[in-house]
Scaffold this motif. Structure first.
Motif, PDB file in Angstrom:
ATOM      1  N   GLY A  75       0.821  -1.218   0.000  1.00 58.35           N
ATOM      2  CA  GLY A  75       0.000   0.000   0.000  1.00 58.35           C
ATOM      3  C   GLY A  75       0.841   1.248   0.000  1.00 58.35           C
ATOM      4  N   TRP A  76       1.894   1.253   0.816  1.00 64.71           N
ATOM      5  CA  TRP A  76       2.795   2.405   0.857  1.00 64.71           C
ATOM      6  C   TRP A  76       3.596   2.508  -0.430  1.00 64.71           C
ATOM      7  CZ3 TRP A  76       2.206   6.345   3.849  1.00 64.71           C
ATOM      8  CH2 TRP A  76       1.590   6.197   5.092  1.00 64.71           C
ATOM      9  N   HIS A  77       3.928   1.381  -1.039  1.00 65.68           N
ATOM     10  CA  HIS A  77       4.640   1.408  -2.308  1.00 65.68           C
ATOM     11  C   HIS A  77       3.772   2.042  -3.397  1.00 65.68           C
ATOM     12  CE1 HIS A  77       6.372  -0.108  -6.073  1.00 65.68           C
ATOM     13  NE2 HIS A  77       7.512  -0.037  -5.412  1.00 65.68           N
ATOM     14  N   ALA A  78       2.491   1.728  -3.406  1.00 65.43           N
ATOM     15  CA  ALA A  78       1.581   2.338  -4.376  1.00 65.43           C
ATOM     16  C   ALA A  78       1.502   3.845  -4.152  1.00 65.43           C
ATOM     17  CB  ALA A  78       0.194   1.707  -4.272  1.00 65.43           C
ATOM     18  N   TRP A  79       1.482   4.273  -2.892  1.00 65.68           N
ATOM     19  CA  TRP A  79       1.401   5.708  -2.605  1.00 65.68           C
ATOM     20  C   TRP A  79       2.694   6.425  -2.979  1.00 65.68           C
ATOM     21  CZ3 TRP A  79       4.136   8.739   0.960  1.00 65.68           C
ATOM     22  CH2 TRP A  79       3.667  10.050   1.091  1.00 65.68           C
ATOM     23  N   ILE A  80       3.833   5.848  -2.616  1.00 61.69           N
ATOM     24  CA  ILE A  80       5.103   6.531  -2.851  1.00 61.69           C
ATOM     25  C   ILE A  80       5.467   6.570  -4.332  1.00 61.69           C
ATOM     26  CG2 ILE A  80       6.816   4.679  -2.662  1.00 61.69           C
ATOM     27  CD1 ILE A  80       8.222   6.584  -0.627  1.00 61.69           C
ATOM     28  N   SER A  81       4.916   5.650  -5.130  1.00 57.71           N
ATOM     29  CA  SER A  81       5.180   5.656  -6.572  1.00 57.71           C
ATOM     30  C   SER A  81       4.058   6.358  -7.339  1.00 57.71           C
ATOM     31  CB  SER A  81       5.366   4.232  -7.078  1.00 57.71           C
ATOM     32  OG  SER A  81       4.200   3.479  -6.838  1.00 57.71           O
ATOM     33  N   TYR A  82       3.215   7.126  -6.641  1.00 55.72           N
ATOM     34  CA  TYR A  82       2.178   7.961  -7.231  1.00 55.72           C
ATOM     35  C   TYR A  82       1.102   7.156  -7.968  1.00 55.72           C
ATOM     36  CZ  TYR A  82       5.536  11.601  -6.181  1.00 55.72           C
ATOM     37  OH  TYR A  82       6.421  12.416  -5.529  1.00 55.72           O
ATOM     38  N   ASP A  85      -3.568   8.394  -4.660  1.00 51.59           N
ATOM     39  CA  ASP A  85      -3.436   9.714  -4.059  1.00 51.59           C
ATOM     40  C   ASP A  85      -3.447   9.685  -2.537  1.00 51.59           C
ATOM     41  OD1 ASP A  85      -3.281  10.950  -6.525  1.00 51.59           O
ATOM     42  OD2 ASP A  85      -5.452  11.180  -6.682  1.00 51.59           O
ATOM     43  N   LYS A  86      -4.232   8.789  -1.955  1.00 52.73           N
ATOM     44  CA  LYS A  86      -4.342   8.722  -0.498  1.00 52.73           C
ATOM     45  C   LYS A  86      -3.363   7.689   0.045  1.00 52.73           C
ATOM     46  CE  LYS A  86      -9.248   9.811  -0.104  1.00 52.73           C
ATOM     47  NZ  LYS A  86     -10.531   9.292   0.369  1.00 52.73           N
ATOM     48  N   PRO A  87      -2.698   8.001   1.151  1.00 50.19           N
ATOM     49  CA  PRO A  87      -1.821   7.005   1.772  1.00 50.19           C
ATOM     50  C   PRO A  87      -2.647   5.909   2.447  1.00 50.19           C
ATOM     51  CG  PRO A  87      -1.831   9.027   3.040  1.00 50.19           C
ATOM     52  CD  PRO A  87      -2.631   9.299   1.815  1.00 50.19           C
ATOM     53  N   PRO A  88      -2.027   4.766   2.727  1.00 42.26           N
ATOM     54  CA  PRO A  88      -2.772   3.640   3.321  1.00 42.26           C
ATOM     55  C   PRO A  88      -3.404   3.927   4.680  1.00 42.26           C
ATOM     56  CG  PRO A  88      -0.718   2.872   2.446  1.00 42.26           C
ATOM     57  CD  PRO A  88      -0.690   4.360   2.357  1.00 42.26           C
ATOM     58  N   ASN A  89      -2.871   4.884   5.427  1.00 45.52           N
ATOM     59  CA  ASN A  89      -3.488   5.175   6.719  1.00 45.52           C
ATOM     60  C   ASN A  89      -4.764   6.008   6.564  1.00 45.52           C
ATOM     61  OD1 ASN A  89      -2.222   7.511   5.958  1.00 45.52           O
ATOM     62  ND2 ASN A  89      -1.074   7.770   7.847  1.00 45.52           N
ATOM     63  N   GLN A  90      -5.067   6.496   5.337  1.00 47.79           N
ATOM     64  CA  GLN A  90      -6.309   7.231   5.083  1.00 47.79           C
ATOM     65  C   GLN A  90      -7.252   6.468   4.153  1.00 47.79           C
ATOM     66  OE1 GLN A  90      -5.139  11.002   3.491  1.00 47.79           O
ATOM     67  NE2 GLN A  90      -4.042  11.599   5.337  1.00 47.79           N
ATOM     68  N   ASP A  91      -6.777   5.420   3.510  1.00 53.98           N
ATOM     69  CA  ASP A  91      -7.582   4.645   2.566  1.00 53.98           C
ATOM     70  C   ASP A  91      -7.782   3.234   3.122  1.00 53.98           C
ATOM     71  OD1 ASP A  91      -8.901   3.647   0.409  1.00 53.98           O
ATOM     72  OD2 ASP A  91      -7.275   3.946  -1.031  1.00 53.98           O
ATOM     73  N   PRO A  92      -9.014   2.848   3.459  1.00 56.26           N
ATOM     74  CA  PRO A  92      -9.229   1.524   4.062  1.00 56.26           C
ATOM     75  C   PRO A  92      -8.931   0.359   3.114  1.00 56.26           C
ATOM     76  CG  PRO A  92     -11.321   2.616   3.678  1.00 56.26           C
ATOM     77  CD  PRO A  92     -10.245   3.617   3.365  1.00 56.26           C
ATOM     78  N   ILE A  93      -8.980   0.594   1.818  1.00 53.01           N
ATOM     79  CA  ILE A  93      -8.684  -0.492   0.876  1.00 53.01           C
ATOM     80  C   ILE A  93      -7.194  -0.809   0.881  1.00 53.01           C
ATOM     81  CG2 ILE A  93      -8.703  -1.141  -1.561  1.00 53.01           C
ATOM     82  CD1 ILE A  93     -11.264   0.521  -1.819  1.00 53.01           C
ATOM     83  N   LEU A  94      -6.347   0.212   1.000  1.00 55.41           N
ATOM     84  CA  LEU A  94      -4.901   0.006   0.999  1.00 55.41           C
ATOM     85  C   LEU A  94      -4.341  -0.333   2.369  1.00 55.41           C
ATOM     86  CD1 LEU A  94      -3.715   2.923  -1.297  1.00 55.41           C
ATOM     87  CD2 LEU A  94      -3.804   0.498  -1.841  1.00 55.41           C
ATOM     88  N   ALA A  95      -5.134  -0.147   3.408  1.00 53.56           N
ATOM     89  CA  ALA A  95      -4.635  -0.372   4.764  1.00 53.56           C
ATOM     90  C   ALA A  95      -4.246  -1.836   4.956  1.00 53.56           C
ATOM     91  CB  ALA A  95      -5.696   0.024   5.786  1.00 53.56           C
ATOM     92  N   TYR A  96      -3.201  -2.042   5.747  1.00 51.80           N
ATOM     93  CA  TYR A  96      -2.711  -3.395   6.009  1.00 51.80           C
ATOM     94  C   TYR A  96      -3.655  -4.119   6.959  1.00 51.80           C
ATOM     95  CZ  TYR A  96      -0.005  -7.177   7.937  1.00 51.80           C
ATOM     96  OH  TYR A  96       0.401  -8.410   8.359  1.00 51.80           O
ATOM     97  N   ARG A  97      -4.001  -5.342   6.593  1.00 54.50           N
ATOM     98  CA  ARG A  97      -4.774  -6.223   7.464  1.00 54.50           C
ATOM     99  C   ARG A  97      -4.040  -7.552   7.531  1.00 54.50           C
ATOM    100  NH1 ARG A  97      -8.278  -3.505   4.439  1.00 54.50           N
ATOM    101  NH2 ARG A  97      -8.489  -5.097   2.843  1.00 54.50           N
TER     102      ARG A  97
END
Length: 140
Positions: A75-82, A85-97
């Protein structure tokens, strides 16, 4: 590397604390000033500065300084490589489970390319081209 004016501006924004400026120059190779966006489960810190040049606005400060990009969560890799737009701590789909089959302690899987531990496949199919081997009959 950045220009001297950009470096001085970022040093002014970050603060001329010897630890912060030296840490950034040593591990990132540049001085950067930005807001902390989040921290992942491995302890990596993610920053963003929208006033910087395009595609240089997001960066990661690795917890382990023998760093490898495999230490970044997907999730963070998707955010850092643009890619998002939302980081994983703001997007529940990208958040780590955590999945049921995963270990409870978080350890990144290292990238073993070009090391002795790298995956090397072996061939189970007979080669189409074989080398010529001379066979000499014994004299009688």
């Amino acid at each position: 590397m950045s220009t001297i004016t950009r470096t001085i501006r970022n040093l002014w924004r970050v603060g001329v604390k010897a630890s912060d400026a030296w840490h950034q120059l040593q591990y990132i190779g540049d001085t950067k000033a930005g807001a902390l966006v989040g921290v992942d489960r491995f302890g990596n810190k993610y920053f963003e500065d929208n006033e910087d040049l395009p595609l240089r606005t997001r960066w990661v400060d690795y917890k382990v300084h023998d760093f490898d990009p495999a230490q970044i969560e997907p999730g963070w890799h998707a955010w850092i490589s643009y890619a998002v737009d939302k980081p994983p701590n703001q997007d529940p789909i990208l958040a780590y489970r955590r999945r049921a089959w995963e270990d409870t302690d978080a350890k990144p899987i290292p990238n073993l390319t070009l090391t002795r531990g790298a995956y090397k496949p072996y061939n189970t199919v007979k080669a189409k081209v074989t080398t010529w081997e001379s066979t000499a009959a014994e004299r009688k």
